[in-house]
Design an enzyme around this catalytic site. Structure first.
Site, PDB file in Angstrom:
ATOM      1  N   ASP A  15       0.869  -1.124  -0.100  1.00  0.00           N
ATOM      2  CA  ASP A  15       0.275  -0.001   0.008  1.00  0.00           C
ATOM      3  C   ASP A  15       0.781   1.388  -0.043  1.00  0.00           C
ATOM      4  OD1 ASP A  15      -2.304   1.372   0.189  1.00  0.00           O
ATOM      5  OD2 ASP A  15      -2.585   1.250   2.197  1.00  0.00           O
ATOM      6  N   ASN A  63     -10.456  -2.522  -6.468  1.00  0.00           N
ATOM      7  CA  ASN A  63      -9.888  -1.684  -7.400  1.00  0.00           C
ATOM      8  C   ASN A  63     -10.475  -1.501  -8.766  1.00  0.00           C
ATOM      9  OD1 ASN A  63      -6.625  -2.564  -5.957  1.00  0.00           O
ATOM     10  ND2 ASN A  63      -7.536  -1.061  -5.406  1.00  0.00           N
TER      11      ASN A  63
HETATM   12  C1  FPP Z   1      -2.096   0.353  -3.354  1.00  0.00           C
HETATM   13  O1  FPP Z   1      -1.333   1.595  -3.379  1.00  0.00           O
HETATM   14  C2  FPP Z   1      -1.660  -0.500  -4.356  1.00  0.00           C
HETATM   15  C3  FPP Z   1      -2.199  -1.050  -5.555  1.00  0.00           C
HETATM   16  C4  FPP Z   1      -3.672  -0.804  -5.562  1.00  0.00           C
HETATM   17  C5  FPP Z   1      -1.671  -1.664  -6.401  1.00  0.00           C
HETATM   18  C6  FPP Z   1      -0.396  -2.664  -6.238  1.00  0.00           C
HETATM   19  C7  FPP Z   1       0.360  -2.877  -7.447  1.00  0.00           C
HETATM   20  C8  FPP Z   1       1.814  -2.776  -7.612  1.00  0.00           C
HETATM   21  C9  FPP Z   1       2.737  -2.758  -6.342  1.00  0.00           C
HETATM   22  C10 FPP Z   1       2.461  -2.870  -8.719  1.00  0.00           C
HETATM   23  C11 FPP Z   1       1.847  -4.010  -9.569  1.00  0.00           C
HETATM   24  C12 FPP Z   1       2.182  -5.416  -9.130  1.00  0.00           C
HETATM   25  C13 FPP Z   1       3.027  -6.505  -9.464  1.00  0.00           C
HETATM   26  C14 FPP Z   1       2.612  -7.775  -8.895  1.00  0.00           C
HETATM   27  C15 FPP Z   1       3.694  -6.381 -10.619  1.00  0.00           C
HETATM   28  P1  FPP Z   1      -2.605   2.794  -3.437  1.00  0.00           P
HETATM   29  O2  FPP Z   1      -2.616   3.302  -4.936  1.00  0.00           O
HETATM   30  O3  FPP Z   1      -3.679   2.494  -2.871  1.00  0.00           O
HETATM   31  O4  FPP Z   1      -1.671   3.700  -2.650  1.00  0.00           O
HETATM   32  P2  FPP Z   1      -2.332   5.125  -1.845  1.00  0.00           P
HETATM   33  O5  FPP Z   1      -3.330   4.361  -0.627  1.00  0.00           O
HETATM   34  O6  FPP Z   1      -1.120   5.733  -1.266  1.00  0.00           O
HETATM   35  O7  FPP Z   1      -3.283   6.088  -2.746  1.00  0.00           O
END
Ligand code: FPP
Length: 244
Positions: A15, A63
């Protein structure tokens, strides 16, 4: 790392990608891009440390509700990761599985995913379980539906279904319960992740945003995990008896 207890099944809620980008005045998606680079390093490190199962929360059911552009970017990142990393994953003897409602994925992403899974199918090192289009409640609902279907067809007897039997209807049922769950970015919650397998997990929260995450944080989490006494609802005495 001497005297360190390595969790058999490590899971990570990655996250903070959006906040990382915002702090730097960058578009959110660049946080995801950097996050994918971190995934590469962490998969390698954990497989070298002897973790048997690594589950990463890469894309939740919720998501799908994000802006269309961000969803397409994340799908593109997954495709890129699976295409470019398959050789490196192979070198590290990693096998790939996916947990989630994969029928919702775009056809291109699903095809690339299937190709990577089959290329890595014969490996017998760490299992990388990517939770994609995943929801903990959806997993339980899907399991209940599969079970009900078999019960309607007369293939199972409901009176014989207990916890372990029900667990066999989860996604990739051969994957054991989670020993250690790490969540980054300072949020202290589970967010619908692996609800069935998290029942007795040790939890480790770090303020670090996922794009800044590194091997040292894994090592520290494992040191902390090694100090935890896992009782699974039993008493100290029972645990001492069980251990010898
Ligand atoms: C949460 O951060 C993360 C995600 C929704 C996506 C996770 C994806 C990756 C780490 C990259 C791709 C994955 C792989 C396996 C190659 P957020 O966007 O919710 O962050 P925030 O809470 O700060 O807005």
């Amino acid at each position: 790392m001497p005297d360190i207890n390595i969790p058999e099944h490590l899971a990570i809620i990655m996250d903070g990608n959006g906040r990382w980008a915002k702090n730097k005045g960058l578009p959110r998606v660049l946080g995801h891009k950097k996050g994918a680079e971190v995934v590469r390093d962490i998969v390698k490190h954990t497989s070298q440390l002897g973790v048997k199962y690594l589950t990463l929360y890469a894309f939740s059911m919720e998501n799908w509700l994000r802006p269309k552009k961000e969803v397409s970017f994340l799908m593109g990142l997954l495709e890129d990761y699976l295409q470019k990393e398959v050789v490196e994953l192979g070198k590290n003897n990693v096998r790939l599985v996916i947990s989630g409602r994969t029928h919702l994925l775009p056809e291109k992403t699903a095809n690339i995913m299937d190709e990577a899974i089959s290329k890595l199918a014969d490996n017998n090192g760490m299992v990388l379980n990517l939770a994609i289009s995943y929801g903990g409640r959806s997993e339980i609902v899907d399991a209940a539906k599969k079970m009900a279907e078999l019960a309607i067809q007369g293939e199972i007897e409901l009176s014989k279904i207990e916890r372990d039997e029900f667990g066999q209807f989860m996604y990739n049922p051969e994957i054991p319960d989670i020993d250690l769950l790490i969540r980054t970015s300072g949020e202290i919650r589970i967010s619908n992740f692996m609800l069935w397998r998290v029942a007795y997990s040790e939890l480790y929260f770090t303020d670090c945003l996922w794009p800044d995450f590194d091997e040292k944080i894994i090592d520290n989490a494992f040191i902390e995990y090694s100090k935890r006494e896992r009782r699974f609802g039993m008493t100290d005495e029972q645990l001492a008896d069980d251990n010898g």
